[in-house]
Design an enzyme around this catalytic site. Structure first.
Site, PDB file in Angstrom:
ATOM      1  N   HIS A 119       0.838  -1.209   0.000  1.00 56.06           N
ATOM      2  CA  HIS A 119       0.000   0.000   0.000  1.00 56.06           C
ATOM      3  C   HIS A 119       0.877   1.266   0.000  1.00 56.06           C
ATOM      4  O   HIS A 119       0.900   1.973  -0.976  1.00 56.06           O
ATOM      5  CB  HIS A 119      -1.027   0.032   1.142  1.00 56.06           C
ATOM      6  CG  HIS A 119      -1.897  -1.174   1.189  1.00 56.06           C
ATOM      7  ND1 HIS A 119      -2.639  -1.588   0.110  1.00 56.06           N
ATOM      8  CD2 HIS A 119      -2.117  -2.107   2.172  1.00 56.06           C
ATOM      9  CE1 HIS A 119      -3.288  -2.692   0.422  1.00 56.06           C
ATOM     10  NE2 HIS A 119      -2.992  -3.040   1.668  1.00 56.06           N
ATOM     11  N   ASP A 137      -4.874  -8.409  -3.503  1.00 58.65           N
ATOM     12  CA  ASP A 137      -5.181  -8.161  -2.097  1.00 58.65           C
ATOM     13  C   ASP A 137      -6.479  -8.840  -1.621  1.00 58.65           C
ATOM     14  O   ASP A 137      -6.488 -10.043  -1.395  1.00 58.65           O
ATOM     15  CB  ASP A 137      -5.194  -6.642  -1.866  1.00 58.65           C
ATOM     16  CG  ASP A 137      -5.207  -6.262  -0.394  1.00 58.65           C
ATOM     17  OD1 ASP A 137      -5.316  -7.163   0.459  1.00 58.65           O
ATOM     18  OD2 ASP A 137      -5.113  -5.059  -0.069  1.00 58.65           O
TER      19      ASP A 137
HETATM   20  C1  NGQ Z   1      -5.617  -7.902   5.966  1.00 58.80           C
HETATM   21  N1  NGQ Z   1      -6.341  -5.879   4.911  1.00 58.80           N
HETATM   22  O1  NGQ Z   1      -4.561  -8.334   6.427  1.00 58.80           O
HETATM   23  O2  NGQ Z   1      -6.425  -8.595   5.353  1.00 58.80           O
HETATM   24  C2  NGQ Z   1      -5.903  -6.429   6.154  1.00 58.80           C
HETATM   25  C3  NGQ Z   1      -6.938  -6.232   7.203  1.00 58.80           C
HETATM   26  C4  NGQ Z   1      -6.033  -6.226   9.511  1.00 58.80           C
HETATM   27  C5  NGQ Z   1      -5.885  -4.710   4.482  1.00 58.80           C
HETATM   28  N2  NGQ Z   1      -4.994  -4.095   5.182  1.00 58.80           N
HETATM   29  C6  NGQ Z   1      -6.683  -7.003   8.463  1.00 58.80           C
HETATM   30  N3  NGQ Z   1      -6.317  -4.205   3.361  1.00 58.80           N
HETATM   31  O3  NGQ Z   1      -5.634  -5.096   9.310  1.00 58.80           O
HETATM   32  O4  NGQ Z   1      -5.959  -6.767  10.589  1.00 58.80           O
HETATM   33 ZN    ZN Z   2      -3.232  -7.119   2.625  1.00 55.46          ZN
END
Ligand code: NGQ
Ligand code: ZN
Length: 447
Positions: free
Chosen positions: A268, A319
């Site tokens: 990101h 993602d």
């Molecule tokens: C993830 N997703 O690891 O899937 C994360 C959210 C978190 C993004 N950062 C989960 N887009 O932050 O604990």
């Molecule tokens: Zn991720």
């Protein structure tokens, strides 16, 4: 030995005509340019190098579209995450294998030939390790094996629910490790990947929210030379929380405290100052951009024009897998910049934009995933052919084909992984069986 003949091909040195690619044991043995097809050659029209997908959470494919309903308050990344955690809590190792296979087949169909699986769903829903503590990694490996996609497995260390070592929330129990437990998981993950051709195992501190500085330092030493991936600076609240904790912004903190170099992929990297953007570019790390998910989650827009001007490297990832489409990631990357800056052709470095984006993301993505890339002798034969009969490609050649593919939605015809055709006529060769199993899994999980 297989020989593929392409009327046109995107080679590292430029576009070429009449390209004969000889494949032996999955590897490109030679690339002849300006060579007529021989009798036994398999003939195709247009070849592109396979695209690495540098960031995937495969299980999230199963909830695609289910978080697009307004909740009682303002929706945000954080409310999406609650919906995601509810879904994540239900997924067993067999479910994961079925969902990941569907996601990976879909990736191959759009031209992704390697996936970086950023994997944190390690334990049973109550947080207890499975009898085989790498059971969920094994499910990922099974899906890669079944579909043929190359795997860079990135076991994730996720131990805290916020900056400063805050405890995990109840719904995050499946993710938890201490460093010793994580070292054992890593061993198990490596064993699970041992028989998978071209597999790479890296390591992934989830985010600065989820690891302490001491843990981060230990993780850096656990996989010498292998890829190291981390989520960073995705959300404004994360930037604010990091400043409250350390006085520094997340990217600033990481660049000051870790030896960030070419083995790192910073996923990101949305919210950076001009100075951070410049420093990240100079570090040699790859920016892991996920434009579709970043748009879906309302993250913000990566400063791509400035980052490229400073010599930065990037690749793309699907993602959350809410939509799986390699070309669409690149299109949205460019369009975000156009909308913000009210200009055109911003990421093409003065030439053909679609061509430059495909090449840039192939090179950066491969670096991030610890693999080689491109249609060249010595590399795995990971090749995508375009459907020459698609109306978007009429009367186009060379770089204009790449532009039509990225911006005008042409179509993929075939995909080869290690010289084996895994997609034919735009469909994964095992799609029907994979889709049936996926449907049965989802009906049960969402009942
Ligand atoms: C993830 N997703 O690891 O899937 C994360 C959210 C978190 C993004 N950062 C989960 N887009 O932050 O604990
Ligand atoms: Zn991720």
């Amino acid at each position: 030995m297989t020989v593929l003949h392409f009327a046109e091909a995107m080679l590292p040195e430029g576009w070429a005509r009449d390209v004969r690619v000889t494949v032996a044991d999955g590897v490109i043995a030679s690339v002849e340019i300006g060579a007529a097809a021989h009798g036994g050659d398999e003939r195709h029209a247009v070849a592109l190098p396979g695209m690495p997908n540098l960031h995937s959470h495969a299980f999230q494919r199963g909830m695609a579209g289910l978080a697009e309903v307004a909740g009682p308050g303002d929706d945000s990344f954080w409310t999406w995450r609650e919906v995601m955690y509810l879904f994540a809590a239900r997924v067993s190792p067999d479910d994961l294998a079925a969902i990941a296979a569907m996601a990976y087949a879909g990736m191959l169909e759009t031209g992704f030939t390697r996936v970086g699986e950023f994997h944190y769903l390690h334990h049973a829903p109550d947080g207890a390790p499975y009898a085989d503590r790498a059971a969920m990694s094994a499910a990922i490996v099974a899906a890669a094996e079944e579909t043929g996609i190359a795997l860079t497995h990135l076991p994730v260390f996720y131990a805290h629910g916020g900056f400063g070592g805050a405890p995990l929330g109840e719904r995050q129990a499946r993710f938890r490790h201490d460093l010793d437990g994580f070292a054992r998981l890593l061993e198990g993950a490596r064993a699970a990947c041992a028989t998978l051709p071209d597999a790479v195992v890296g390591v992934a501190p989830h985010s600065l929210r989820a690891v302490t500085p001491e843990e981060l330092a230990a993780l850096e030493l656990m996989a010498p030379g292998a890829p190291i991936h981390i989520h960073i600076a995705e959300q404004v609240r994360e930037v604010e929380d990091c400043r409250a904790w350390s006085g520094a912004r997340p990217m600033e903190w990481l660049l000051d405290h870790a030896a960030v170099d070419a083995r790192w992929c910073l996923v990101h990297a949305t919210h950076m100052t001009a100075d951070e953007t410049e420093r990240l570019a100079r570090s040699g790390a790859v920016a892991g951009l996920c434009p579709i998910t970043e748009a879906n989650l309302g993250d913000g827009i990566f400063p791509a024009v400035d980052f490229l001007a400073a010599g930065g490297r990037y690749g793309v990832g699907s993602d959350s897998n809410v939509l799986i489409d390699a070309a669409e990631e690149l299109r949205l990357l460019e369009y975000g910049q156009r909308l913000e800056r009210r200009g055109r052709n911003l990421l093409g470095r003065g030439g053909s934009t679609g061509d430059a984006l495909w090449r840039g993301a192939v090179a950066g993505g491969a670096r991030a995933l610890g693999a080689a890339s491109g249609i060249a002798a010595g590399n795995a034969a990971d090749i995508v052919s375009l459907d020459r009969d698609h109306p978007a490609f009429v009367a186009r050649e060379g770089a204009a084909l790449a532009d039509a593919f990225v911006f005008a939605r042409g179509a993929v015809d075939c995909v080869w992984r290690r010289g084996a055709k895994v997609v034919s006529g735009g469909r994964h060769v095992a799609r029907d069986a994979i889709a049936r199993r996926y449907a049965a899994t989802l009906r049960r999980l969402l009942a």
